[in-house]
Every structure is written in structure tokens, then in C-alpha cells.
Design a protein around this motif. Sequence first.
Motif, PDB file in Angstrom:
ATOM      1  N   GLY A  52       0.796  -1.299  -0.072  1.00 58.65           N
ATOM      2  CA  GLY A  52       0.033  -0.012   0.171  1.00 58.65           C
ATOM      3  C   GLY A  52       0.716   1.301  -0.040  1.00 58.65           C
ATOM      4  O   GLY A  52       0.261   2.251  -0.023  1.00 58.65           O
ATOM      5  N   TYR A  53       2.253   0.873   0.168  1.00 60.44           N
ATOM      6  CA  TYR A  53       2.978   2.356  -0.137  1.00 60.44           C
ATOM      7  C   TYR A  53       3.252   2.670  -1.639  1.00 60.44           C
ATOM      8  O   TYR A  53       2.517   2.121  -2.427  1.00 60.44           O
ATOM      9  N   THR A  85      -5.174   2.687  -2.752  1.00 57.02           N
ATOM     10  CA  THR A  85      -4.088   3.504  -2.504  1.00 57.02           C
ATOM     11  C   THR A  85      -3.381   4.036  -3.839  1.00 57.02           C
ATOM     12  O   THR A  85      -3.527   3.483  -4.993  1.00 57.02           O
ATOM     13  N   LEU A 120      -7.421  -2.883   4.544  1.00 58.09           N
ATOM     14  CA  LEU A 120      -6.299  -3.590   4.843  1.00 58.09           C
ATOM     15  C   LEU A 120      -6.639  -5.115   5.080  1.00 58.09           C
ATOM     16  O   LEU A 120      -7.087  -5.605   6.237  1.00 58.09           O
ATOM     17  N   TRP A 167       1.409   4.902  12.091  1.00 53.96           N
ATOM     18  CA  TRP A 167       1.267   4.164  10.908  1.00 53.96           C
ATOM     19  C   TRP A 167      -0.055   4.428  10.359  1.00 53.96           C
ATOM     20  O   TRP A 167      -0.406   4.374   9.135  1.00 53.96           O
ATOM     21  N   ARG A 217      -1.399   5.969   6.714  1.00 49.80           N
ATOM     22  CA  ARG A 217      -2.210   5.047   5.669  1.00 49.80           C
ATOM     23  C   ARG A 217      -3.499   5.803   5.429  1.00 49.80           C
ATOM     24  O   ARG A 217      -3.954   5.822   4.198  1.00 49.80           O
ATOM     25  N   ASP A 245      -2.467   8.332   3.039  1.00 45.58           N
ATOM     26  CA  ASP A 245      -2.372   7.809   1.474  1.00 45.58           C
ATOM     27  C   ASP A 245      -3.587   7.228   0.936  1.00 45.58           C
ATOM     28  O   ASP A 245      -3.428   7.299  -0.520  1.00 45.58           O
TER      29      ASP A 245
END
Length: 773
Positions: free
Chosen positions: A173-174, A226, A235, A315, A319, A322
Amino acid sequence: MSVHGRRSVTLLFSLFVIADLLAGCSSAAGSESGPSVPAANAQADFTGHGSIGQAYVLGAKPGTELVLADAAGVRAGRGAVDSLGSLVIRNVPAGSGYTFRSTSGARVAATAPFRVLSTTDTPSAAFYAGQPMAAGLDYITMRDGVQLAATVRLPPGKTLADGPFPTVIEESGYAIAAPHSLLDAVLHTIGASTSDPLVPDSATAVGSLVAPLLGFATVSLQMRGTGCSGGAFDLFGLPTTYDGYDAVQTVASQPWVAHHKVGMVGISFSGISQMFVAGTRPPGLAAIAPMSLTDDLYSTGFPGGMFNSGFAGTWIAQRIADAKPAPQGGQLYARTLVEQGDKKCLADQALHLQTQDIEALLQQASHRVSSLYDQRSPSTWAKQVDVPVFLSGAFQDEQTGGQWPAIVGDLAHDPNVWVTMANGTHADSLGPGTISRWIEFLDLFVADQVPSASPVLQTLVTQLYKQLANAPTGSLPPIQLTQEPTVAAARTAFEQQPRVRVLFDNGSGSAGPGAMQPVWSADFSSWPPPQATATTWQLGPGGTLLTAAPSESSVSLNPDPSARPPTDLPQGNPWAALPPYQWTPVTGASGLGFVSPPLAHDVVVVGPASLDLWVKSTAADTDLQATVSEVRPDGKELFVQTGELRASDRALDHGASSATQVVPTYSAATAHPLPKGVFTEVRIPILPFGYAFRAGSQIRVTVTAPGGDRPTWQFTTYPTHGTVTDTIGLGGVSRSALVLSVVPGLTPPDPQPACPSLRGQPCRTYVVAANGG
């Protein structure tokens, strides 16, 4: 390339678990019983679609109230359309004939009927083969119609015409699908961060940098919701998990993919995702090689039953940021591509507002609810993996956590699993003690070729470690099995290696203190090591730690999480050679210490540990932390490992627990306050480790409130202000003890490492605790 803030790494928090399955808000109000919906008398000007357990709308008027009706016309969910014209309804039973309907006066407009999918609704081979992929940025379609961004990266100087190539997928997901070259960025910006907005995140270096330089093609797969991928970020919900299946089958069908089989690689986020994908058993998957993963989202999000407000909180915020839609928000590469006119990336933002608001739901799942976590747990999917696995990680992983070796047992059914463990940080799973064997594994089980030496490998990893971790390294172990006559012979030789390899004293080698360089290793047939013996040291009066039973007594502390800083690394990079740790001593009434006599011989511990405390408290509940360390003859103290537990969560899964392995249920049904005025056993699980306590040193265990002994984890714990008194029973019936997994007959070949030098293990001057230990 940047490190700490952007990097990878990780994960996973129950939080989206909570969001997806507990949400009662409009975008997740599925599986509700309701009245019949008025029959449609008009065709809607928006579209309805089915996903796995979900239904979604595209192109509706913002603010419109919609009802999801099943084939019988019964309401299955409802919600309001967001400002991008979209809505997701979750927790919807699979089936055909669903419609979305809007009511405006006498007009009832409905979408065309569609099917909500189940996990068995697998597309045909033609669906996958009909999606050709080119070098660079592609958009591939999933079974529910959502498109994912996927960038094809080839070995330097190659084109697709030079194929077929052994191929790997890295899913995250980055900002993984950003289409420019991370290699070019590294070559042109040594020692500085690149300003190119289309370079992928450095967290993706395994696939976007290392694998192509080793001759593999890589597909950098952007997780749904994302970047430039469509869908709503969710997720490791089932749609995300089966996206992996669809991506594997699509990539494996490409004519430029050797053997029409692919592997998966990656560290942290893209390491964890592999376990989910492999658990769906796509036929085109050859093998996986996850690094720095976790065993369960709960164990990282709620260690010991307490919310991880440090790493998890940061984190989560990243997320959520993002997942925002471009170009107003979201990932930089997506914003840039949209501004440059990428219409597919823009269209894929339509569902990005459907990410759940997890903050309001967080407290609803402080215990581990199976219906929430099981489908989001790497351990659940590991039980279904049937391809070769190369798994690596660090005991002191400051991000995903050192509890990850528990997943090895979930892979016990798979005959082709190899595991490497080391002391160190989140980045050390990719260290020099691992990477050569990782390459051998990929050559054998993905490329289907005899391993070969890479002339660029040493230069590559030296620069990689310098950029990612700011740490030196020694020479890499040579690639083995290069002289085997056939792939079958090389594979047979590789398969004869022990399944578990533990690396010791990482950081104390010839390359200097803190270098990414393990010094020695030990091999085992399984995990925990079968030859490890549960060895008990009993807590005694005066802060002693004894092999014999002490006389009956007790000692008290006033646990206070504010007595020490919440972390041992307030600033700095935990991956650096020698981070600026500020590991504060345990002093005053807020903590207890217990120290063994000087050891007559080396004691090598490999495996999990337990601090079995008999506790009574003036509070109905109390949070406790146990930290194991080594007190050296020179007066220095070295951190080894730690663990924590909320006392009300002391109930154990007895089928999974042992003398050293402590497995709390973390269930609301078994959580109970401490009985007043009575000693009660509270077994604190200490995370696994591999460490050699040298002769002449002392083993120490400290008991405090949680906090102060980790670089990034923080705990939402009870604020006691020192007013709570916890009393620990010593000797007699209520005898408290430290139980370690000692491997007899194992002797380290090197002298005692310098303090500091070991990666992930802070050093401080030993200060005697108030109780004498």
C-alpha cells in the motif's frame, strides 16, 4: 533514499479490521435485515457492482441516499453517496440479483442487477490472459471490476523482447507503482533524497531495485484504495486478499514471464501481503519470500492487550493520508500523474473516500475478536500456504514486532519452508546474513535455474545498506550450489539444509560496532528448537534470581508508566549502526530488578520465554512489562528482549501454551479483573530471542509498567501516577519465576560483543534497582 518516516515498513493494524467489520456507519452497513424495498420503476443513471462480500456504487449524485436490495427486494444495506459519487456497503452475503435503488418521490431508480461475489467466484483463464502488460505503468482489472496500478520493471538495459524473465511480484500500500526507477534515483542521489515525485517509496527496494539487478522482472502492485489503484483501502479484507490471486494469475499469463509462474518478494507491508496471497493458492504462484512480517494484526496493534499508540498511531495516520483521493491528497506520485493527465489514475480515485474512519471505532475492539481478526491474520492464511517459503526477520524488530516467529508453526504443514532469524531491527531481515540464501531460493524456486554468482551483488547491497540503514556491512557469504549439474540436484541440496537458522551477535563483527554483520549461527530442524530446554530461575528476596527455591516472601512496586520515557529512542534512526538510544534505568519504587549470580558457563537461549508472576494488586487490573537483559562484568547492561501483559488478559490458550510459550486468548469472554487480596498467576509472554549469555555475566529481569524499552512502540496503559501497589509473591506456593529456552551444548565461537554493538539491543550502565536486583 529516506528511511525512518517513509520506510516501509509495515503494517497492520487491527484498525482497518475494526473499521471494515464493526462499522455501523453508512459505508459499512451491510448484512442488515430490513423491510422490503419499493419496486423499481426507473433505470438509475449510476452503476452498481459486486465485490467479495461487498457492493459498491459509482457515478451517483453526491449526497443521494441509496438502498441495497437483494434479489427478493429485501434491504441488505443503505448509505449516502460521497462527494465523488461513490458508496461501499460491506458485509453483504454472496449472491445474484442485488440492486442499488434511490427513491425520489414516486420515482424508484435502480441499477442493473449484479452479483456480490464469494471467494470461490474465480474468473476464467481467459480473463487473466486477456490483459496484456507492458513495461512501465499498467492498470490491471480485478474480478470485481476494480483496476489496480502495476508497474513492470525489467533488468537494466532489457526490453520485453529479451524475455521471458523470471518474475516476482511485490504488493504494497506504499507508493510502489510510482513508475520511475529507484535505481536511477539511488545512482544520482547518493547521500541525498531524490526530488523526483515519480520514484517509488524506498520501502519497495526489494522488488523495485534489488530483484531487477539480479535479473528478475518485477511487477510492483499497488494495493487497492492507494496511489493510482481503484477501490477503497481495506487492509487485508477479502477483496484485497483476492486481488493478490488475480494479480498473480494475470502476471503469470504474460508471454514474457518465464515458466508462467511468479514469485513474491518484499519486506514489511509487502512481506505480510505475501502470506495472504499464497493462502489463496493461485496456480501461477511458484514461491514466496516474506521479510519482516507479523503473525497477527492484533499482536502488533494490541501487544499484551494494550493499544500500540506509538508506531501504530503514526502508521494509521500515514495510511489514512495515503488513501485520500488525488489530486487533492493521497500519494505524491498519484497526485503528479493526475496533474499530468493520467485519466485512468484519476478515474481510480472514485472509491478512495470510502476508507473507514477507524478512530471512532478503535475502542470497540480492544480484545481479539475472531470474527474481526481471523481473515486479517497472516497466521490464518499461513495455514493454507502450499508453495516454498523463505522467511526472515529480526527478534528486536521495532515496527512489526518480535512476535513474528509464531507464524513458523502455522507453516509446519508445508515441507518447503526455510527461516532465518537474527538479532536486530526491522531492516535486518534483508541483511547480509540472509540475502545470499534468499538469492539461492529465488533462483531455484522461481527462476528454476542453478544459482549463479552476481558480480554486482556486493556493490549493490553495500550501497543499499548504507542508504537504507546508514550502517556498514562485511563481505557477503558466497552464493552456494553454483556447481550443481542440474536444477534438480541444486534444489535437492538446498532442501537438505536445516529449516531454521538463527544468526547471533549481529553487529559485533569485523566491520565495526553496529554493522549489519552476524558473527555465528546455529541450525535447527523446527521452531521452537526441539532441543531447547525450559530452564527456570526463581525470583528471590533482595533482587536475586536463583536456580533453587527461595524462602517464601514478597516484594512490591508502584507501576507508573510516566516514571520513564515512553521509548528508548526519542530521536534517531533505529536502523543506524549505533542509534542514540536513551535506555533509562529502572529506579525507585516504580520497578523491580532480579539478577542471577555470575554464570559459571555460557548460557545460550533460543526461543520464547515467560515471566511467571504471582501478583496481587490494589487495583482491579494492572499493566506489567518484563525485560530480560545481561549484566556484564564491566558494569554494562545489554538489552535482550521484552514482553508485556495487561493482567486481566492473563487467561491462556492452554493448547498453544507451554512452559516458555505464553499464548493469552485476548478474548473479552475470558478477561477478568484480579481477585482482591489474593496472589494470582500472571504469565507475561516474553518475545522470542536468540542470545548467548557469557560466562561471568548475570541474567537480569526487570518488572515495570509498560514502556521505556522499545524504540517506537508505545502503550495505552493505565495512568497509575504511582498510586497502585502490585505485590509479587516470592517462593513458597506463590513462587514467581523466569523461564528461558536454553539450548544445551551450544557455545559461541566469538568473545563477548562490545556494549554497545549488537543491532537492536541498547546498552546502558547497570544501576541496581530499589529492591537490590
